[in-house]
Design a protein around this motif. Sequence first.
Motif, short mmCIF file in Angstrom:
data_model
loop_
_atom_site.label_atom_id
_atom_site.label_comp_id
_atom_site.label_asym_id
_atom_site.label_seq_id
_atom_site.Cartn_x
_atom_site.Cartn_y
_atom_site.Cartn_z
N ASN A 13 4.58 11.19 3.49
CA ASN A 13 4.01 9.96 2.96
C ASN A 13 4.08 9.92 1.44
O ASN A 13 4.42 8.90 0.84
CB ASN A 13 2.55 9.80 3.42
CG ASN A 13 2.44 9.39 4.87
OD1 ASN A 13 3.38 8.85 5.45
ND2 ASN A 13 1.30 9.66 5.48
N SER B 112 -1.71 8.61 2.51
CA SER B 112 -1.13 7.40 1.95
C SER B 112 -2.12 6.69 1.03
O SER B 112 -1.80 6.31 -0.10
CB SER B 112 -0.70 6.43 3.07
OG SER B 112 0.37 6.94 3.82
N ASP C 271 4.06 5.09 8.47
CA ASP C 271 3.45 6.39 8.80
C ASP C 271 3.34 6.44 10.32
O ASP C 271 2.46 5.81 10.91
CB ASP C 271 2.07 6.48 8.14
CG ASP C 271 1.30 7.73 8.54
OD1 ASP C 271 1.79 8.48 9.42
OD2 ASP C 271 0.20 7.94 8.00
#
Length: 380
Positions: free
Chosen positions: A73, A101, A175
Motif C-alpha cells: 500500500n 493506507s 487494497d
Amino acid sequence: MIYFDNSATTKPYKDVLDAFVTVSQAYFANPSSIHSKGGESERLLQQARKTVSQLLHVKPQEIIFTSGGTEGNNTAIKGVAMQYATRGKHLITSAVEHASSFETFHALETLGFDVTYLPVDEEGRISVDELKAAIREDTILVSLISVNNETGTIGPIEEVGKLLQEYKKIYFHVDHVQGIGKVPLSFTKAGVDLCTISGHKVHGLKGTGILYKRESVLLSPLLTGGEQEGSVRAGTENVAGIVSLAKALRMTFEYMDAGVRNMEKITSYMRDELEKLPSVVINTPKTQCAPHILNFSVEDVKPEVLIHALDQKEIYVSTRSACASKQTGASRVLLAMGMKEKRASSAIRLSLSYENTMEEAEIVLRELKKAVTELQEIMR
C-alpha cells in the motif's frame, strides 16, 4: 484450539512451510549473483513470478514482490504521488481504509498533497456519484479497499474502475488484502492499475506480499539502491518466501470454490444465531459482504474482556484489524459508518479460513453466549 482470527493472519499450509525450508537450504544464493548458484536462485524466482502472474492473469513483469500489505500500500500510494506530483497533488480515498493506507495519506498531506476522504453509508460503502463529484483536474490517484478488514463490506470496485476509464490521468489502486481468495477481482475488468496482496492472509508466510503494477504505470520507489523488482524495490529478494508465496496462492485458488461455500454456510449460521441474542447487534452488512468476516457488538461488555474469556477456552477472535487490536476506544471504521460511540467501542470480529468447520462454529457460539451472560451479570 479454535482459531477464528484469520483476517489477522492465517496458519501457513504445511506444503508452504516445506517449500520455504527446501528453497532456503538448496537455493540460498543471491539471485543477483552471476555465478551458477545465483542463476539457480534467479530461475526459481522468475518461475514463481510466472506462476503468480498466471494465477492473477497479468504479465510477469507486472508483479512486484514485497514484504506484505503495508509495504504494498505504501509503495503504490506514495509511489504514484511522488512520481506524478508535477501533474497534480490531489488524491482520493475513503474514510474506512486499512491503517496502512489511511495513515499513508495522512503522511502525504504533511508533504503538501490534498486528500479527499470519501464518506461511507451505514454499510461501509462509498458512493460512486460522490467519488465522481470529488474528481478534480489535478486528481492523480484513487485508492480504495476492496473488502473492509473489520466489517467484510465489499466496495464498488468494478463500478469505480468503470468510472475512472473516463479519466485517463487518474490511477486506480486497490487494497485487495482481505479479498484475495475470497472475493474474485479481475484487474482488467475493474480497470485496476495497482493492487496490493499479502501472503500471510492466504496461508503463506509473514513478510511476503505482491504488488500488481500495470506495465504502463511508473512508481517512485520507496527503497533505492538496486535494480531488483524492476527497480521499484531495491534489496536482495526473499527467494524462499517468494516461492512459498506462489505455492500458497496456487493452493488457495485450488481450494477457493469449496472453501468459500464452506465459509458462507458458517457465517450465515453464526449471523442467524447471534441475531437471536437481544444484547448483540450485527455490524457486517447482510449483502455485498465477504464470506469470511462477521463483525458484531455486544451491549455492556468490553470486547477485550470477552476476548480474554474466550481465550481461556482456547477460542481466538479479535476486536478489529490486528494493526489496531491493542488500541482502546471506538473503531474508526464503525464510527465512519455512522455508529454511536458505545456500539463502535464494543465490536468483536470473527474471521474464518477454508479450514474452519461448522462444529467449531457451534462451540464458539455456545461459549460466546455463556461468556456474554456471565459478563453482563457481573456488570450489573
